[in-house]
Write a protein that holds these residues in place. Structure first.
Motif, short mmCIF file in Angstrom:
data_model
loop_
_atom_site.label_atom_id
_atom_site.label_comp_id
_atom_site.label_asym_id
_atom_site.label_seq_id
_atom_site.Cartn_x
_atom_site.Cartn_y
_atom_site.Cartn_z
N ILE A 101 0.84 -1.20 0.00
CA ILE A 101 0.00 0.00 0.00
C ILE A 101 0.87 1.26 0.00
CG2 ILE A 101 -1.64 1.33 1.37
CD1 ILE A 101 -2.90 -1.28 2.25
N VAL A 102 1.91 1.23 0.84
CA VAL A 102 2.83 2.38 0.88
C VAL A 102 3.52 2.56 -0.47
CG1 VAL A 102 4.93 3.28 1.96
CG2 VAL A 102 3.17 2.17 3.36
N LEU A 103 3.95 1.43 -1.06
CA LEU A 103 4.62 1.51 -2.36
C LEU A 103 3.67 2.02 -3.44
CD1 LEU A 103 7.16 0.91 -4.04
CD2 LEU A 103 6.25 -1.39 -4.43
N ALA A 104 2.42 1.55 -3.41
CA ALA A 104 1.45 2.01 -4.42
C ALA A 104 1.18 3.51 -4.28
CB ALA A 104 0.14 1.23 -4.27
N TYR A 105 1.09 3.97 -3.05
CA TYR A 105 0.85 5.40 -2.84
C TYR A 105 2.04 6.22 -3.33
CZ TYR A 105 0.15 9.86 -0.50
OH TYR A 105 0.01 11.19 -0.23
N VAL A 106 3.25 5.79 -2.97
CA VAL A 106 4.44 6.52 -3.41
C VAL A 106 4.56 6.47 -4.93
CG1 VAL A 106 6.95 6.58 -3.28
CG2 VAL A 106 5.62 6.15 -1.22
N SER A 107 4.24 5.30 -5.51
CA SER A 107 4.33 5.17 -6.97
C SER A 107 3.34 6.11 -7.66
CB SER A 107 4.06 3.73 -7.38
OG SER A 107 5.00 2.86 -6.79
N SER A 108 2.09 6.13 -7.14
CA SER A 108 1.09 7.02 -7.74
C SER A 108 1.49 8.47 -7.63
CB SER A 108 -0.27 6.79 -7.08
OG SER A 108 -0.22 7.16 -5.71
N TRP A 109 2.11 8.81 -6.52
CA TRP A 109 2.55 10.20 -6.36
C TRP A 109 3.77 10.51 -7.21
CZ3 TRP A 109 7.14 12.17 -4.25
CH2 TRP A 109 7.15 13.56 -4.05
N LEU A 110 4.66 9.53 -7.32
CA LEU A 110 5.94 9.78 -7.98
C LEU A 110 5.86 9.60 -9.50
CD1 LEU A 110 8.92 10.43 -7.31
CD2 LEU A 110 9.35 7.98 -7.28
N ILE A 111 5.11 8.59 -9.94
CA ILE A 111 5.11 8.23 -11.37
C ILE A 111 3.81 8.63 -12.04
CG2 ILE A 111 5.31 6.34 -13.00
CD1 ILE A 111 7.09 4.89 -11.03
N THR A 112 2.68 8.18 -11.46
CA THR A 112 1.40 8.38 -12.15
C THR A 112 0.88 9.81 -12.03
OG1 THR A 112 0.14 7.68 -10.20
CG2 THR A 112 0.79 5.98 -11.76
N ARG A 113 1.25 10.54 -10.98
CA ARG A 113 0.76 11.91 -10.85
C ARG A 113 1.27 12.80 -11.98
NH1 ARG A 113 1.35 15.82 -5.52
NH2 ARG A 113 0.04 17.53 -6.29
N PRO A 114 2.57 12.76 -12.32
CA PRO A 114 2.99 13.52 -13.50
C PRO A 114 2.29 13.09 -14.78
CG PRO A 114 4.89 12.90 -12.18
CD PRO A 114 3.70 12.18 -11.62
N MET A 115 1.99 11.79 -14.90
CA MET A 115 1.26 11.32 -16.08
C MET A 115 -0.15 11.90 -16.10
SD MET A 115 3.29 9.50 -17.87
CE MET A 115 2.14 8.68 -18.95
N GLY A 116 -0.78 12.01 -14.92
CA GLY A 116 -2.11 12.62 -14.85
C GLY A 116 -2.08 14.08 -15.28
N ARG A 117 -1.08 14.82 -14.81
CA ARG A 117 -0.96 16.22 -15.23
C ARG A 117 -0.69 16.31 -16.73
NH1 ARG A 117 2.37 16.78 -10.49
NH2 ARG A 117 4.20 16.83 -11.85
N PHE A 118 0.09 15.36 -17.22
CA PHE A 118 0.40 15.34 -18.65
C PHE A 118 -0.87 15.09 -19.47
CE2 PHE A 118 2.23 13.68 -22.56
CZ PHE A 118 3.31 14.53 -22.74
N THR A 119 -1.71 14.17 -19.01
CA THR A 119 -2.96 13.88 -19.71
C THR A 119 -3.88 15.10 -19.70
OG1 THR A 119 -2.79 11.55 -19.06
CG2 THR A 119 -4.94 12.33 -19.78
N ALA A 120 -3.99 15.75 -18.55
CA ALA A 120 -4.83 16.95 -18.47
C ALA A 120 -4.32 18.04 -19.41
CB ALA A 120 -4.88 17.46 -17.03
N ALA A 121 -3.00 18.18 -19.49
CA ALA A 121 -2.43 19.19 -20.41
C ALA A 121 -2.74 18.84 -21.85
CB ALA A 121 -0.92 19.28 -20.20
#
Length: 458
Positions: A170-190
Motif C-alpha cells: 500500500i505504501v509503495l502504491a501510494y508513493v508510486s502514484s505520487w511519484l510516477i502516475t501523478r505527472p502522467m495525470g498532469r500530462f494527460t490533463a495538459a
C-alpha cells in the motif's frame, strides 16, 4: 527526493523495489519476534511438551503414593489434566517407556496439523486428544491435551502477511502514484487542454521523469510547428479572400452595364453568392487569429437588438430574459448570436432567444427554433467547417456555406471560454444552448448582474 522525481521511470521503479525490500525487512525484523513469541504454534507445543516431560520425570522418580500424588499435583499446577492409567489398558504401541524426544514428537503429532488440514477444520469444534505416556513397565500416565482454537494458528501468518506484504505494498502504491502516475495525470490533463485551447503555446510542462520531460519538450515543439503552419495557412487564405474582392468589384461593375436583363440577373446572383462566401470565410478566419480585448456589455440589450434587427427583416424572432445583465465579452459575440439566429431562420418560422442568469453555474443563452431539428450525429458534424446539413432541415429557403455554426462555436469557446451545445426541442426543432462561465471581478471588469423583472420582446 527531487532527484528521484527527475530520474527515469526505470530508475524510479528500481528504487521503489529496493525500498520495498528494505521496508519488508525492517517490518519483519521488528514485528515477527513479538507475533511469533506469543502465538507461534511450535513454541506453544514445545512448552507443553517440556511441562509433560517434567511431570513424567517426577512421576518416574516417585517411590511412594505420596510422591506420585505430588507429581500429579505438579501437573495440576501446570494446568495439564493427567491421571494414572492401569497397565492393562495400555495398547502395545504405548508399552515402551517414553523418552524426551518421544514426548515432544508425540505431543506434536497430537496437536499439530498441516496447513490444509487446519484450513479444512478451521471452524470445527475442537476435541481434547489424550496422550498416553508409559513411565515404566508398571506405571503409565494419560495426559489430556489442552484445546487450542485452530484460528489462533492463523493469526501469526495473517498478521505477518499484513505487516510484511499488504502494508508495504500500500505504501509503495501510494508513493508510486505520487511519484510516477501523478505527472502522467498532469500530462494527460495538459493534452486535453491543448486539444481545446489553441491559445496555449506550451501546455506540456516539462516536469516528472526524464521520459515525460523529453516527451513534453517534443510535443511542445511539434505543437508550435503545427500552430505556425496553421497561422501561415490562415494568413494566406485571408489574403486570398481579401484579394478576391477587387476582381469581384470589377465584375459587378461590368455586369451592371450588361444590356441583357436575364443574363444580368443571373450574373448578379452568382456574384452575390461569391461575395457571401468570401464574407463568411473572412469572418471564420478573422475570428481564428484576432484577439480583440473584452469589454463590459449589457447582454439583455445586445440580444434585444439582434432580435429587433432580424424582426425588421421579416423573421419572427422573440427575446425573453432579465431587464439588465452585464457581462465581459468581445465584439465578436454579436456575430456568434447572429450566426445562430440566421442559421435557424433558414429552416424555421419562429425563433426564440432566451437569456438566463444561473448564478454560480454561469449564464445560459438559448436560441430555439421550430424547424425539423437534427439527428445526434449531425449535431456534432454541423460544428465542423464547411459541413452543410441542408438535407436534414429543409423547411426554409436559402442555405449557408457551412461556416456559420463553426464560426459561432469558435467565438464562444476560444474567445469567451464558453460552450455551445445543440439540443433537441420538444416537440420539434433545435436548441443552440450557450453556457458562459462567470468572470471574477477585477480591475479590467467582470460579471455584474442587475436583474429586473423578466420580459420578452417580439
Amino acid at each position: 527526493m527531487k532527484s528521484l522525481r527527475m530520474a527515469s521511470i526505470r530508475s524510479q521503479i528500481l528504487v521503489l523495489a529496493l525500498l520495498l525490500i528494505v521496508l519488508v525487512s525492517v517490518v519483519a525484523a521488528t514485528t515477527e519476534p513479538f507475533i511469533y513469541g506469543r502465538h507461534d504454534k511450535g513454541i506453544a507445543i514445545g512448552l507443553l511438551a517440556g511441562r509433560i516431560e517434567r511431570v513424567v520425570d517426577q512421576f518416574r522418580d516417585a517411590r511412594s503414593p505420596a510422591e506420585e500424588e505430588a507429581a500429579l499435583s505438579l501437573a495440576a499446577r501446570l494446568q495439564i489434566p493427567v491421571e494414572k492409567l492401569p497397565v492393562s489398558q495400555i495398547s502395545p504401541r504405548d508399552e515402551t517407556e517414553a523418552t524426551s524426544a518421544d514426548i515432544l514428537q508425540r505431543t506434536r503429532r497430537a496437536l499439530e496439523d498441516d496447513f490444509l488440514g487446519s484450513l479444512r477444520h478451521l471452524f470445527d469444534k475442537e476435541k481434547s486428544v489424550p496422550l498416553i505416556v508409559m513411565v515404566d513397565k508398571e506405571r503409565a500416565l494419560v495426559f489430556h491435551m489442552p484445546v487450542f482454537p485452530r484460528s489462533l494458528w492463523f493469526f501469526p501468518a495473517v498478521a505477518s502477511g499484513v505487516l510484511k506484504i499488504v502494508i508495504p505494498l500500500i505504501v509503495l502504491a501510494y508513493v508510486s502514484s505520487w511519484l510516477i502516475t501523478r505527472p502522467m495525470g498532469r500530462f494527460t490533463a495538459a493534452a486535453e487542454r491543448a486539444s481545446t485551447d489553441d491559445s496555449l503555446e506550451k501546455p506540456f510542462v516539462a516536469e516528472g521523469s526524464a521520459e515525460i520531460r523529453s516527451l513534453a519538450a517534443s510535443l511542445n515543439i511539434m505543437r508550435s510547428r503545427i500552430l505556425q503552419m496553421a497561422e501561415s495557412r490562415t494568413r494566406m487564405l485571408t489574403s486570398i479572400s481579401h484579394d478576391l474582392r477587387t476582381p469581384l468589384t470589377r465584375l459587378r461593375m461590368r455586369v451592371e452595364r450588361c444590356e441583357q436583363p436575364e443574363l444580368q440577373r443571373k450574373m448578379l446572383h452568382d456574384l452575390t453568392v461569391l461575395d457571401g462566401m468570401i464574407n463568411e470565410s473572412l469572418a471564420f478566419l478573422t475570428n481564428a487569429v484576432h484577439n480583440v480585448p473584452s469589454r463590459k456589455v449589457d447582454l439583455s440589450s445586445l440580444l434585444q437588438t439582434i432580435a429587433t434587427d432580424f424582426s425588421e427583416t421579416g423573421i419572427d424572432v422573440r427575446f425573453s430574459g432579465p431587464r439588465r445583465l452585464k457581462y465581459m465579452c468581445r465584439p465578436s459575440f454579436t456575430r456568434a448570436i447572429s450566426n445562430l439566429v440566421e442559421n435557424a431562420s433558414r429552416y424555421a418560422t419562429q425563433i426564440d432567444i432566451e437569456l438566463q442568469d444561473a448564478g454560480d453555474d454561469g449564464i445560459f443563452i438559448r436560441v430555439s427554433d421550430n424547424g425539423p431539428g437534427l439527428t445526434d450525429e449531425l449535431k456534432t458534424r454541423v460544428l465542423e467547417p464547411f459541413f452543410k446539413a441542408d438535407e436534414a432541415r429543409t423547411t426554409g429557403a436559402g442555405g449557408g456555406f457551412g461556416l456559420g455554426l463553426p464560426t459561432a462555436e469558435g467565438i464562444i469557446r476560444k474567445g469567451h471560454g464558453g460552450k455551445l451545445t445543440l439540443l433537441d426541442r420538444v416537440p420539434n426543432g433545435l436548441v443552440a444552448e450557450i453556457v458562459l462561465p462567470l468572470v471574477p471581478e477585477s480591475g479590467s471588469g467582470g460579471l455584474s448582474v442587475t436583474s429586473g423583472p423578466t420580459f420578452s420582446i417580439t
